[in-house]
Design an enzyme around this catalytic site. Structure first.
Site, PDB file in Angstrom:
ATOM      1  N   ASP A  77      -4.701   7.871   3.755  1.00 64.95           N
ATOM      2  CA  ASP A  77      -4.290   6.503   4.068  1.00 64.95           C
ATOM      3  C   ASP A  77      -5.133   5.976   5.229  1.00 64.95           C
ATOM      4  O   ASP A  77      -5.569   6.752   6.083  1.00 64.95           O
ATOM      5  CB  ASP A  77      -2.803   6.513   4.446  1.00 64.95           C
ATOM      6  CG  ASP A  77      -2.215   5.117   4.498  1.00 64.95           C
ATOM      7  OD1 ASP A  77      -2.813   4.187   3.915  1.00 64.95           O
ATOM      8  OD2 ASP A  77      -1.152   4.951   5.120  1.00 64.95           O
ATOM      9  N   GLU A  78      -5.343   4.676   5.267  1.00 70.76           N
ATOM     10  CA  GLU A  78      -6.139   4.036   6.335  1.00 70.76           C
ATOM     11  C   GLU A  78      -7.522   4.688   6.458  1.00 70.76           C
ATOM     12  O   GLU A  78      -7.981   5.031   7.545  1.00 70.76           O
ATOM     13  CB  GLU A  78      -5.392   4.100   7.673  1.00 70.76           C
ATOM     14  CG  GLU A  78      -3.988   3.537   7.656  1.00 70.76           C
ATOM     15  CD  GLU A  78      -3.939   2.022   7.555  1.00 70.76           C
ATOM     16  OE1 GLU A  78      -5.011   1.401   7.418  1.00 70.76           O
ATOM     17  OE2 GLU A  78      -2.839   1.466   7.607  1.00 70.76           O
TER      18      GLU A  78
ATOM     19  N   GLN B   7      -9.426  -4.280   8.312  1.00 73.04           N
ATOM     20  CA  GLN B   7      -8.462  -3.828   9.314  1.00 73.04           C
ATOM     21  C   GLN B   7      -8.975  -2.617  10.086  1.00 73.04           C
ATOM     22  O   GLN B   7      -8.196  -1.867  10.671  1.00 73.04           O
ATOM     23  CB  GLN B   7      -7.123  -3.508   8.649  1.00 73.04           C
ATOM     24  CG  GLN B   7      -6.491  -4.729   7.989  1.00 73.04           C
ATOM     25  CD  GLN B   7      -5.128  -4.436   7.407  1.00 73.04           C
ATOM     26  OE1 GLN B   7      -4.169  -4.165   8.120  1.00 73.04           O
ATOM     27  NE2 GLN B   7      -5.033  -4.490   6.081  1.00 73.04           N
TER      28      GLN B   7
ATOM     29  N   LYS C 140       0.818  -1.217   0.000  1.00 76.13           N
ATOM     30  CA  LYS C 140       0.000   0.000   0.000  1.00 76.13           C
ATOM     31  C   LYS C 140       0.852   1.267   0.000  1.00 76.13           C
ATOM     32  O   LYS C 140       0.601   2.206  -0.775  1.00 76.13           O
ATOM     33  CB  LYS C 140      -0.931  -0.033   1.213  1.00 76.13           C
ATOM     34  CG  LYS C 140      -1.698   1.247   1.480  1.00 76.13           C
ATOM     35  CD  LYS C 140      -2.717   1.031   2.570  1.00 76.13           C
ATOM     36  CE  LYS C 140      -2.078   0.605   3.878  1.00 76.13           C
ATOM     37  NZ  LYS C 140      -1.340   1.706   4.531  1.00 76.13           N
ATOM     38  N   THR C 141       1.869   1.320   0.885  1.00 76.33           N
ATOM     39  CA  THR C 141       2.706   2.521   0.962  1.00 76.33           C
ATOM     40  C   THR C 141       3.455   2.731  -0.343  1.00 76.33           C
ATOM     41  O   THR C 141       3.633   3.871  -0.804  1.00 76.33           O
ATOM     42  CB  THR C 141       3.692   2.400   2.132  1.00 76.33           C
ATOM     43  OG1 THR C 141       2.966   2.172   3.339  1.00 76.33           O
ATOM     44  CG2 THR C 141       4.511   3.672   2.284  1.00 76.33           C
TER      45      THR C 141
ATOM     46  N   ARG D 195       0.358  -9.447  10.925  1.00 73.52           N
ATOM     47  CA  ARG D 195       1.634  -8.757  11.165  1.00 73.52           C
ATOM     48  C   ARG D 195       2.807  -9.706  10.970  1.00 73.52           C
ATOM     49  O   ARG D 195       3.945  -9.269  10.847  1.00 73.52           O
ATOM     50  CB  ARG D 195       1.702  -8.209  12.595  1.00 73.52           C
ATOM     51  CG  ARG D 195       0.652  -7.198  13.046  1.00 73.52           C
ATOM     52  CD  ARG D 195       0.464  -6.054  12.094  1.00 73.52           C
ATOM     53  NE  ARG D 195      -0.604  -6.368  11.146  1.00 73.52           N
ATOM     54  CZ  ARG D 195      -0.854  -5.681  10.044  1.00 73.52           C
ATOM     55  NH1 ARG D 195      -0.087  -4.653   9.730  1.00 73.52           N
ATOM     56  NH2 ARG D 195      -1.841  -6.007   9.235  1.00 73.52           N
TER      57      ARG D 195
END
Length: 813
Positions: free
Chosen positions: A224-225, A255, A41-42, A608
């Site tokens: 973002d998010e 998430q 994503k980043t 994670r």
């Protein structure tokens, strides 16, 4: 070529998947990127920014909003590699709003040098507002009032509207305090964290010209998010994307784990309704985890209904199965996890930094800390705000706040008698009353101390001396931050005060913390040679979040809550205490949406992990000092056993017997403190705070004073209660420690002598007493030598109470 970009278009799109390239090359119009965990994503966000710059979009037309400073720093670094020196605005929602409010401060009743209250400042201000409103807190707490007001602000509800809508008793009380609290904040030229969003959202709504100005300036907004945005954040990005709807949001409904603090999952679920001509891209390839880990996580999350379906896959090589491990209790869980980490390190397979241990709440880390320390394993507990909340650091920051904002009453109350100047609570209270009566800041009241009849001449003199010191400090306000802080420490004789009154501990050296704060000032001056200011430094400190303190360069095992783990990754992950009433939290069962969020929380924890993952639960855990049986989490039944290895509890584990110490009763009850957050939606409200409020907490109990004293039991058990005496002792008689020590035996000796270890007694057990005969245990409370049983015997004897450590009882069944 666009704007002096040094990289080529080919380098921007090189090595991107088709889906990633599809998102990166989309510029105009709304864009929804559904990004699964570990899907790059980043990389997509940063390459998209570089692509826009390459296509001629001016850097000052782009704003990228994140939820943590750490994420913003990572984004900034990557963009700079692709497009060096481009002044694209990248940062957290709260920082963006804080900076915009300084430009438009007068429109919301503030000055541009307004202060941002942290959690402790807000708590002090709230208590003052409650008192000013004449509210008795016998039926509600300041924390409950604060929570209700915070929720109102996140929903953009004004004090007037809240007073009209309040129905429940608690909301009615909060509605009375809300306007008083807001009035006091404005009088102090201050905001709390919620106000940063609340004021800016209302500013955009109520001032069309400001909204249009920002919409025209920031034509390309990226969030973002996005699944973590609340109503205020939703309103802000919507308002700035009306004339130029080039809003690109990235996120994953699976998430979304911050609903308890106001995040609205509908924001991302309904994005395609808000923008019918949206382009939707799904990033489904995972680059982080092994197929086994991904399969377990994917199977779990498919049980949720409120989500956007996606097919997660990875081309990573196969790894080990996810382990589902059962332990006898929390002690065995901690010890064997520490042993596993030590074994992996000794074998050369891993370093401490490769391991992370996640839990639902902070109280569960205590036995882990002890186990890691016992084996000499370095560890860190992620808590970004801890340094800035230490007394000596908070004292100096309060001075800086007062220098920057003379109306900061909370700061004045903290420093007016620090170091000690003979200004007591009575004098401070009279200054506050005079300030309230005249609607002036307390510093102004201090300047007019001679007008306050209730102050003695001595008190007036002491207060005047403080004002003189303050004025000397104020003259240094425009100096470099380093010079100002050094002058402050010297002028107040603060180090001498610490050396005289402070207690230095191994992990807490007050003078060293002062030096560290000065080092932070030096670094700030270096990073801001032209635009550094006291305002900016205090804003930076105020908006520190939990994960900002996480340093993956530190070679330490990481302990953190599942909420704080969001956005991070580790080669090897342990998720502990996956148990009913903990994960999911017991009150989440009352609401389907809350239950789904708890499932998402476990999904985040599993995803994670890069190479190896273990989930664990115990048969028993200590709850408020009492050993209770534990039910495994319902979520464990939803996992695919084909991708897992199930391990039962080992019966030959070493257990520590606490034979040298009576532990404080306060250790038996642990409540989660409302503490700082890993995400920007609530800096100062920790992610590891219990979203459902203070409640009964499972905790491992105190550490033994003599960890070398161990007893290997012939069968698996909880930590044994080892205190015995031949003489039966009624509950009301002596609790002398010497009496207890004189009769203690090891668990093995107790078994050999035919006596029953205390942990084997259960409610409902039948026991035999030499005098009263057979009876049934009706209740058990306490622990160790204080463990007490109520036993129902026949009609003549009735119910009797015994300290089990001393009673002559035989367990019948």
């Amino acid at each position: 070529m666009g704007w002096g970009i040094l990289c080529s278009m080919e380098s921007i799109t090189k090595n991107l998947t088709d889906a990633q390239a599809d998102a990166v090359t989309h510029i105009d119009g709304p864009l929804l990127i559904i990004a699964g965990p570990g899907s790059g994503k980043t990389r997509v966000v940063t390459h998209r920014i570089a692509h826009m710059l390459h296509q001629g979009v001016r850097p000052y037309q782009i704003a990228a909003l994140t939820f943590t400073n750490k994420a913003a720093d990572e984004m900034r670094m990557r963009v700079n590699l692709l497009a060096p020196g481009q002044p694209v605005w990248m940062g957290t929602f709260h920082r963006f709003c804080a900076q915009q409010l300084r430009r438009y401060a007068s429109m919301v009743g503030l000055n541009e040098n307004y202060s941002i209250y942290d959690m402790s400042d807000s708590k002090s201000a709230m208590k003052r507002a409650i008192a000013a409103a004449g509210i008795a807190t016998s039926h509600t707490s300041p924390e409950q009032i604060s929570s209700a007001i915070s929720k109102a602000k996140n929903r953009l509800i004004t004090p007037e509207i809240m007073q009209q809508q309040s129905g429940r008793a608690g909301d009615t009380v909060a509605a009375r305090v809300y306007p008083v609290y807001q009035q006091q904040l404005l009088l102090a030229n201050a905001v709390d964290f919620d106000d940063l969003l609340y004021h800016f959202a209302r500013l955009l709504r109520e001032n069309p010209e400001v909204r249009a100005e920002l919409d025209a300036k920031l034509k390309y907004i990226m969030v973002d998010e996005y699944q973590d945005t609340n109503l205020a954040q939703y309103a802000i990005v919507r308002a700035m994307s009306v004339d130029h709807p080039n809003l690109a949001v990235t996120g994953d409904p699976d998430q979304s784990i911050y609903g308890w603090r106001g995040a609205d999952l509908n924001n991302i679920l309904d994005f395609e309704k808000d923008y019918p001509n949206v382009k939707t891209v799904r990033l489904e390839q995972n680059y982080r985890s092994t197929p086994n880990i991904l399969a377990v996580a994917d199977q779990l999350i498919r049980h949720n209904r409120r989500r956007k379906a996606k097919e997660l896959f990875t081309e990573n090589p196969d790894g080990e199965n996810v382990i589902l491990r059962q332990y006898e209790d929390g002690y065995q869980e901690a010890d064997e996890i520490a042993d596993e980490i030590a074994a992996q390190m000794i074998a050369g397979n891993a370093e401490p930094r490769d391991f992370a241990i996640f839990c639902r709440m902070n109280a569960l880390t205590r036995s882990l800390e002890h186990a890691l320390r016992n084996r000499g394993l370095p560890y860190q507990i992620v808590n970004g705000q801890e340094f800035y909340q230490r007394k000596e650091v908070k004292d100096l920051l309060s001075y800086l706040h007062l220098i920057n904002n003379p109306a900061h009453d909370v700061a004045l109350q903290r420093v007016i008698n620090t170091p000690t100047r003979g200004i007591g609570a009575t004098t401070i209270g009279r200054l506050q009353s005079f300030a309230d009566a005249n609607r002036i800041p307390m510093l102004e009241a201090a300047r007019r101390a001679n007008e306050i009849d209730s102050l003695s001449k001595r008190a007036v003199t002491m207060v005047s001396r403080f004002v003189t010191i303050y004025d000397r400090l104020r003259k240094k306000a425009t100096a470099s931050l380093e010079d100002l802080l050094r002058y402050l420490v010297e002028e107040t004789h603060y180090v001498a005060y610490l050396e005289k009154t402070g207690i230095e501990k191994e992990d807490h050296n007050p003078v060293a913390n002062v030096d560290e704060l000065i080092s932070a000032a030096v670094e700030f001056d270096r990073m801001h040679p032209d635009d550094g200011s006291l305002d900016a430094f205090l804003e930076q400190v105020a908006l520190v979040a939990d994960t900002d303190a996480f340093e993956d360069s530190n070679n330490r095992v990481t302990l953190m809550t599942l909420h704080a783990a969001k956005g991070l990754e580790f080669p090897r992950v342990f998720v502990i205490a996956v148990e009913d009433d903990l994960l999911p939290h017991r009150r989440s069962k009352e609401d389907d949406q809350q239950l789904e969020e708890e499932r998402r929380l476990l999904f985040v924890g599993i995803t994670r992990a890069k190479q190896w993952c273990q989930l664990s639960y115990a048969k028993r855990r200590s709850v408020r000092g009492d050993i209770r049986p534990v039910i495994p989490s319902m979520f464990l039944n939803e996992l695919p056993r084909a991708d897992m290895t199930v391990q039962e509890a080992r019966a030959d584990n070493d257990f520590f017997d606490a034979v040298d110490q009576e532990y404080p009763e306060s250790w038996d009850i642990i409540q989660e403190e409302p503490d700082g957050t890993a995400a920007d939606s609530g800096p100062g409200v920790q992610l590891d705070a219990d979203p459902f409020g203070p409640d009964e907490v499972f905790e491992p109990g105190p550490e033994p004073s003599n960890p070398s004293t161990v007893d290997r039991l012939p069968s698996a058990s909880v930590i044994p209660d080892v205190y015995f005496d031949d003489a039966e002792t009624p509950v009301k008689k002596s609790k002398a420690k010497s009496k207890i020590k004189a009769g203690l035996q090891t668990a093995s000796e107790m078994l050999d002598s035919g006596r029953t270890p205390l942990n084997l007694y259960r409610e409902g057990s039948t026991v035999r007493h030499p005098e009263y005969g057979e009876g049934t245990i009706t209740s058990l409370v306490g622990r160790g030598p204080k463990k007490t049983a109520k036993i129902q015997f026949g009609e003549e004897t009735g119910e009797q109470t015994f300290r089990l450590a001393f009673a002559k009882l035989e367990l019948v069944d």
